[in-house]
Scaffold this motif. Structure first.
Motif, PDB file in Angstrom:
ATOM      1  N   SER A 120      46.211  45.965  68.777  1.00  0.00           N
ATOM      2  CA  SER A 120      46.597  46.990  69.750  1.00  0.00           C
ATOM      3  C   SER A 120      47.492  46.432  70.854  1.00  0.00           C
ATOM      4  O   SER A 120      48.094  47.194  71.619  1.00  0.00           O
ATOM      5  CB  SER A 120      45.345  47.612  70.380  1.00  0.00           C
ATOM      6  N   ALA A 121      47.605  45.103  70.941  1.00  0.00           N
ATOM      7  CA  ALA A 121      48.445  44.480  71.972  1.00  0.00           C
ATOM      8  C   ALA A 121      49.920  44.757  71.746  1.00  0.00           C
ATOM      9  O   ALA A 121      50.744  44.440  72.600  1.00  0.00           O
ATOM     10  CB  ALA A 121      48.199  42.973  72.022  1.00  0.00           C
ATOM     11  N   ALA A 122      50.276  45.359  70.617  1.00  0.00           N
ATOM     12  CA  ALA A 122      51.654  45.782  70.415  1.00  0.00           C
ATOM     13  C   ALA A 122      52.082  46.765  71.495  1.00  0.00           C
ATOM     14  O   ALA A 122      53.272  46.901  71.798  1.00  0.00           O
ATOM     15  CB  ALA A 122      51.820  46.412  69.036  1.00  0.00           C
ATOM     16  N   ALA A 123      51.103  47.427  72.114  1.00  0.00           N
ATOM     17  CA  ALA A 123      51.413  48.418  73.150  1.00  0.00           C
ATOM     18  C   ALA A 123      51.490  47.818  74.544  1.00  0.00           C
ATOM     19  O   ALA A 123      52.141  48.384  75.425  1.00  0.00           O
ATOM     20  CB  ALA A 123      50.367  49.527  73.136  1.00  0.00           C
ATOM     21  N   GLY A 124      50.844  46.679  74.789  1.00  0.00           N
ATOM     22  CA  GLY A 124      50.838  46.140  76.144  1.00  0.00           C
ATOM     23  C   GLY A 124      50.820  44.634  76.257  1.00  0.00           C
ATOM     24  O   GLY A 124      50.881  44.081  77.350  1.00  0.00           O
ATOM     25  N   GLY A 125      50.680  43.948  75.135  1.00  0.00           N
ATOM     26  CA  GLY A 125      50.713  42.494  75.160  1.00  0.00           C
ATOM     27  C   GLY A 125      49.470  41.832  75.688  1.00  0.00           C
ATOM     28  O   GLY A 125      49.519  40.678  76.125  1.00  0.00           O
TER      29      GLY A 125
ATOM     30  N   LYS B 251      55.487  36.770  80.957  1.00  0.00           N
ATOM     31  CA  LYS B 251      56.264  36.384  79.783  1.00  0.00           C
ATOM     32  C   LYS B 251      55.367  36.210  78.557  1.00  0.00           C
ATOM     33  O   LYS B 251      55.791  36.485  77.426  1.00  0.00           O
ATOM     34  CB  LYS B 251      57.050  35.110  80.081  1.00  0.00           C
ATOM     35  N   ALA B 252      54.136  35.781  78.784  1.00  0.00           N
ATOM     36  CA  ALA B 252      53.203  35.653  77.668  1.00  0.00           C
ATOM     37  C   ALA B 252      52.835  37.029  77.120  1.00  0.00           C
ATOM     38  O   ALA B 252      52.738  37.209  75.897  1.00  0.00           O
ATOM     39  CB  ALA B 252      51.949  34.907  78.106  1.00  0.00           C
ATOM     40  N   ARG B 253      52.630  37.989  77.991  1.00  0.00           N
ATOM     41  CA  ARG B 253      52.344  39.353  77.513  1.00  0.00           C
ATOM     42  C   ARG B 253      53.518  39.901  76.703  1.00  0.00           C
ATOM     43  O   ARG B 253      53.323  40.554  75.670  1.00  0.00           O
ATOM     44  CB  ARG B 253      52.030  40.273  78.697  1.00  0.00           C
ATOM     45  N   GLU B 254      54.722  39.625  77.169  1.00  0.00           N
ATOM     46  CA  GLU B 254      55.904  40.055  76.422  1.00  0.00           C
ATOM     47  C   GLU B 254      55.970  39.357  75.067  1.00  0.00           C
ATOM     48  O   GLU B 254      56.336  39.970  74.054  1.00  0.00           O
ATOM     49  CB  GLU B 254      57.166  39.758  77.232  1.00  0.00           C
ATOM     50  N   ALA B 255      55.605  38.083  75.038  1.00  0.00           N
ATOM     51  CA  ALA B 255      55.617  37.322  73.784  1.00  0.00           C
ATOM     52  C   ALA B 255      54.577  37.868  72.814  1.00  0.00           C
ATOM     53  O   ALA B 255      54.834  37.969  71.601  1.00  0.00           O
ATOM     54  CB  ALA B 255      55.368  35.846  74.068  1.00  0.00           C
TER      55      ALA B 255
END
Length: 246
Positions: free
Chosen positions: A211-216, A11-15
């Motif tokens: 770049s975390a827009a691609a994988g969180g 859920k944190a990666r999704e956030a």
């Protein structure tokens, strides 16, 4: 007493992914409207960037027993009384049976102006906590156990936030832990000290690149300030309050 961390890593990666996606969407919307703000402000005016972390916190609260608590997210009901000022606006409040269970601040900083923003965030965090605990001491919330007070900060993981920062202190030496450290390290030290001085129950630093827009993807700088420590502390507090109040 078992606590539930509600698969917080996923859920944190999704956030985190939503954080970067929302910033870019806000920037594009401003550009298309022909009224784009200057610099990074164009990507923060939507006010929705940290909503994914609010959703994670809500899951923690519900999973650990306070299913009927009043969880306030709208601006009109997010104020608490202060001691040095009449009120303070928080990002999330949890109230149950007339008691303040948790008050949480969620902040972020994206470059390039790390210096000025770091100082502003530091002063704000210290002042907010000192004001709340003084009001608590003076009975602003009635006679109740100490609430969970949390500070969650997401900072862009970039060369500018990773590079050592110069400082100027011509009259007295700075504390040695601040020498030759980056802004990310300064934030990590801030979170550690906020917790050690009991200004916050838990203070967490999340570092994440654009770049975390691609994988969180994100990381922590220390165990004490990690997201896992933050959610575990919150979950334990909620579980304990649930057992006491239900």
């Amino acid at each position: 007493m078992a606590i539930d961390l509600v698969d917080y890593e996923r859920k944190a990666r999704e956030a985190v992914q939503a954080f970067w996606e929302n910033r870019e969407a806000a920037r594009q919307k401003q550009i298309e409207s022909g009224k784009a703000d200057q610099g990074e402000r164009a990507s923060v005016t939507s006010g929705k960037n940290m909503d994914g972390f609010i959703a994670l916190i809500l899951d923690i609260i519900h999973a650990n027993g306070l299913t009927h608590a009043d969880i306030h997210q709208k601006r009109a009901v997010l104020t608490l009384p202060g001691f040095f000022r009449p009120t303070k606006l928080w990002d999330l409040l949890v109230i149950h049976k007339g008691e303040l269970i948790a008050a949480i601040e969620l902040k972020s900083q994206v470059g390039p102006s790390f210096g000025n923003n770091f100082n502003n965030r530091t002063e704000e965090a210290i002042g907010t906590a000192h004001d709340l605990w003084t009001a608590y001491r003076e009975g602003a919330f009635g006679k109740q156990p100490r609430p969970f007070v949390g500070w969650l900060m997401l900072v862009e993981d970039a060369p500018e936030s990773r590079s050592p920062v110069k400082y100027n202190s011509p009259h007295f030496p700075v504390f040695k832990e601040f020498k030759s450290v980056s802004y990310l390290q300064r934030y990590d030290l801030l979170c550690q000290k906020l917790t050690q001085e009991q200004l916050y129950t838990s203070a967490s630093l999340i570092a994440s690149p654009r770049s975390a827009a691609a994988g969180g993807n994100f990381c922590s700088l220390s165990s004490m300030t990690s997201l896992k420590t933050f959610v575990a502390s919150l979950a334990g507090h909620i579980a304990g309050e649930s057992a006491r109040l239900e």
